[in-house]
Design an enzyme around this catalytic site. Structure first.
Site, PDB file in Angstrom:
ATOM      1  N   CYS A   7      -1.764   3.266   1.194  1.00  0.00           N
ATOM      2  CA  CYS A   7      -0.735   2.285   1.362  1.00  0.00           C
ATOM      3  C   CYS A   7      -0.302   2.301   2.891  1.00  0.00           C
ATOM      4  O   CYS A   7       0.171   1.347   3.299  1.00  0.00           O
ATOM      5  CB  CYS A   7       0.387   2.617   0.481  1.00  0.00           C
ATOM      6  SG  CYS A   7       0.114   2.716  -1.006  1.00  0.00           S
TER       7      CYS A   7
ATOM      8  N   HIS B  39      -1.374  12.132  10.927  1.00  0.00           N
ATOM      9  CA  HIS B  39      -2.171  12.489   9.701  1.00  0.00           C
ATOM     10  C   HIS B  39      -2.136  14.151   9.323  1.00  0.00           C
ATOM     11  O   HIS B  39      -2.408  14.957  10.232  1.00  0.00           O
ATOM     12  CB  HIS B  39      -4.036  12.269  10.212  1.00  0.00           C
ATOM     13  CG  HIS B  39      -4.837  12.059   9.263  1.00  0.00           C
ATOM     14  ND1 HIS B  39      -5.074  12.933   8.195  1.00  0.00           N
ATOM     15  CD2 HIS B  39      -5.653  10.897   9.112  1.00  0.00           C
ATOM     16  CE1 HIS B  39      -6.046  12.531   7.325  1.00  0.00           C
ATOM     17  NE2 HIS B  39      -6.433  11.503   7.735  1.00  0.00           N
TER      18      HIS B  39
ATOM     19  N   HIS C 240      16.207  -3.564  12.614  1.00  0.00           N
ATOM     20  CA  HIS C 240      15.667  -3.656  11.297  1.00  0.00           C
ATOM     21  C   HIS C 240      14.543  -2.821  10.910  1.00  0.00           C
ATOM     22  O   HIS C 240      14.033  -2.261  11.874  1.00  0.00           O
ATOM     23  CB  HIS C 240      14.976  -5.216  11.224  1.00  0.00           C
ATOM     24  CG  HIS C 240      15.502  -6.237  11.793  1.00  0.00           C
ATOM     25  ND1 HIS C 240      16.955  -7.014  11.214  1.00  0.00           N
ATOM     26  CD2 HIS C 240      15.593  -6.834  12.987  1.00  0.00           C
ATOM     27  CE1 HIS C 240      17.391  -7.814  11.790  1.00  0.00           C
ATOM     28  NE2 HIS C 240      16.788  -7.793  13.040  1.00  0.00           N
TER      29      HIS C 240
ATOM     30  N   HIS D  45       8.055   0.996   3.700  1.00  0.00           N
ATOM     31  CA  HIS D  45       6.789   0.855   2.519  1.00  0.00           C
ATOM     32  C   HIS D  45       7.673   0.993   1.276  1.00  0.00           C
ATOM     33  O   HIS D  45       8.173   2.100   0.935  1.00  0.00           O
ATOM     34  CB  HIS D  45       5.687   1.789   2.749  1.00  0.00           C
ATOM     35  CG  HIS D  45       5.016   1.844   1.550  1.00  0.00           C
ATOM     36  ND1 HIS D  45       4.282   0.798   0.912  1.00  0.00           N
ATOM     37  CD2 HIS D  45       4.327   2.729   0.619  1.00  0.00           C
ATOM     38  CE1 HIS D  45       3.675   1.008  -0.175  1.00  0.00           C
ATOM     39  NE2 HIS D  45       3.810   2.249  -0.308  1.00  0.00           N
TER      40      HIS D  45
ATOM     41  N   ASN E  29       5.217  -2.715  -5.825  1.00  0.00           N
ATOM     42  CA  ASN E  29       4.557  -1.809  -4.636  1.00  0.00           C
ATOM     43  C   ASN E  29       3.143  -2.683  -4.456  1.00  0.00           C
ATOM     44  O   ASN E  29       2.208  -2.586  -5.346  1.00  0.00           O
ATOM     45  CB  ASN E  29       4.154  -0.353  -5.105  1.00  0.00           C
ATOM     46  CG  ASN E  29       3.487   0.278  -4.021  1.00  0.00           C
ATOM     47  OD1 ASN E  29       2.798  -0.156  -3.057  1.00  0.00           O
ATOM     48  ND2 ASN E  29       3.444   1.622  -4.310  1.00  0.00           N
TER      49      ASN E  29
END
Length: 529
Positions: free
Chosen positions: A247, A326, A415, A419, A452
């Protein structure tokens, strides 16, 4: 939720109450009772943020006073001095010009977002909670316990009654096949691209860079090749197709496009983010794989970027920062979102995406690493000094009573687009970053209205803020995404102009924005048919 479109960052008057006799012999009010700590902190922020100007004022005043005393004789003396050092002055000027030229030719190219578009499926593809449970039951594969488990998840998911499912899965019986998956991909991608090209007036032949990301559907020819074929893009286009990156891949695509725009002058980059549901509806009874069935829905977005200076005046945003984290070197992080065959003894071989129980903890660690990198780039000096002082007190002076300081990112951004991976993710981020309901509204409403939609959810959230008329010139927006691997990525955008909702005809929210925000109960019972 508040509809106020201005953030509560302005100081308020201090009120002192004298209802009780003041025990202080000097008749001074107890400011610890009357001054709210957050306003003291806000004043400190303003002081530190403007410290440079405050320090420069005396220097500027002294310079002006000194220049005002200059006479004609002083100017004549200065001229004669420069005349006798003509060669030195010429060399200094040449050096200054050379350095200026080197700076302007080597500095990073600015990346502008001309516009973006989110795909809104046809109303015939609306999938209510009851419809989802009905189709799950009709498949005849899920056990009664797992049907009840999915219903429990769905009732607590925060998804509303107007999310979308692909046509192949709404049919009775469902028809998940390669042809239908291609049909879903084409419908979503082409719909979003058509809209963004129409809004910007950019011709397909002018696009020099194409980046497409879709985690679980990677056919041959690729999705990027499908777009090249559909729009007859030019033969030397730089085309990339990112798969399996979860995602957070939407922001990876933005970062890749940004890197390519640094070496391709006067170029347009088209970024397309989507996910495919048709071939990725898990038809088995491994509970770790059933959560994805309940929350993922149909959607996609197309974003058009440019590095042309002439496009600044008509662009919406400028890309300021991208930060990628990562955690794949850690085995637990690597395996917390994992596509595999199920291990059900009765029905083996069904492929699904397994989510581990420690997903939230891993996401929290990834977020902490990401904001540690992002913080120095965006936080005002006042927040960085407070963070450093707290760190020194805890690590150097061993003052354990002092809690770790969490920077106030509301001072850096107006703002937040987080996700919409699920209600639990949004709850944790709201708590850890101390965000208000107003800040979380775009993410929660996107989860409720569209579900989602994977990597494209960030753009539905930004579209929500635009439709609400919240985006003003100079506003900064922070997009945060999580994905398998495990990855946490951020992008920071600065609004180049105030966005008028009346101009956003293709915004997916525009015809129903007055219905939002809605109250989302913790549990929404599903009525049985």
């Amino acid at each position: 939720m508040s509809h106020n479109q201005n953030q509560p960052h302005r100081p308020v008057p201090v009120h002192v109450t004298n209802a009780e006799p003041n025990p202080n012999p000097n008749n001074l009010p107890n400011f610890l009772l009357s001054v709210r700590l957050k306003y003291v902190k806000l004043g400190y922020h303003y002081l530190i943020s403007n410290a440079l100007y405050i320090l420069l004022l005396p220097l500027l005043a002294a310079t002006i006073a000194n220049l005002s005393s200059f006479t004609i004789n002083d100017l004549s003396l200065l001229y004669n001095t420069l005349r006798f050092h003509f060669l030195s002055a010429t060399l200094a000027t040449a050096l200054l010009i050379s350095l200026s030229t080197a700076y302007f030719t080597t500095r990073p190219r600015r990346v502008f977002l001309l516009d973006f578009s989110c795909y809104k499926p046809d109303p015939s593809l609306i999938c209510t909670r009851e419809t989802f449970m009905d189709r799950s039951q009709r498949v005849g594969i899920f056990t009664e316990d797992n049907l009840a488990f999915q219903q429990k998840i769905l009732e607590r998911s925060g998804l509303g009654q107007k999310t979308y499912f692909p046509e192949a899965l709404l049919r009775v019986p469902p028809n998940p096949c390669m042809e239908e998956a291609r049909k879903e991909a084409e419908t979503v991608m082409f719909g979003a691209i058509d809209a963004v090209l129409e809004k910007t007036g950019v011709k397909p032949k002018d696009i020099g860079i194409l980046v497409v990301n879709c985690s679980l559907f990677n056919p041959t020819p690729s999705l990027s090749a499908m777009i090249v074929n559909k729009y007859k893009l030019r033969g030397n286009i730089l085309s990339y197709n990112l798969g399996g990156m979860g995602c957070s891949a939407g922001l990876i695509s933005i970062d890749l496009a940004k890197q390519m725009l640094q070496v391709q002058p006067n170029s347009y980059a088209l970024v397309v983010s989507t996910e495919n549901i048709t071939l990725n509806w898990y038809l088995g009874n491994d509970r770790s794989m059933l959560l994805s069935n309940c929350i993922f829905r149909m959607g996609g977005a197309a974003v058009l970027l440019s590095n042309r200076s002439s496009d600044r005046s008509r662009s919406k945003y400028q890309l300021i920062h991208t930060v990628r984290t990562h955690k794949g070197a850690d085995d637990n992080a690597f395996g917390c979102v994992y596509q595999r065959e199920d291990n059900n003894a009765e029905e083996t071989g069904k492929i699904g995406v397994s989510l581990s129980k420690n997903l939230m903890a891993i996401a929290g660690e990834a977020l902490k690493t990401n904001i540690t990198t992002l913080g120095p780039l965006v936080l005002p000096m006042s927040e960085q000094l407070l963070f450093f002082a707290t760190l020194v007190a805890r690590k150097v002076f061993k003052v354990k009573k002092i809690k770790p300081y969490i920077p106030d990112f509301k001072l850096a951004f107006e703002h937040f687009c987080i996700h919409a991976g699920g209600r639990a993710v949004l709850d944790e981020i709201e708590k850890n970053l101390d965000l208000s309901e107003w800040h979380m509204e775009p993410s929660r409403m996107t989860l409720n209205r569209f579900g989602n939609t994977s990597s494209s959810s960030l753009w539905y959230e930004l579209a929500y803020s635009e439709a609400k008329g919240r985006i003003k010139r100079g506003d900064r927006t922070w997009q945060i995404a999580f994905g398998s691997g495990f990855k946490c990525n951020s992008a920071v955008w600065k609004a180049l102009r105030t966005i008028d909702p009346m101009d956003e005809k293709t915004n997916p929210w525009i015809d129903e924005i007055d219905d939002f925000p809605v109250q989302v109960p913790r549990i929404t019972p599903i009525t049985s048919s």
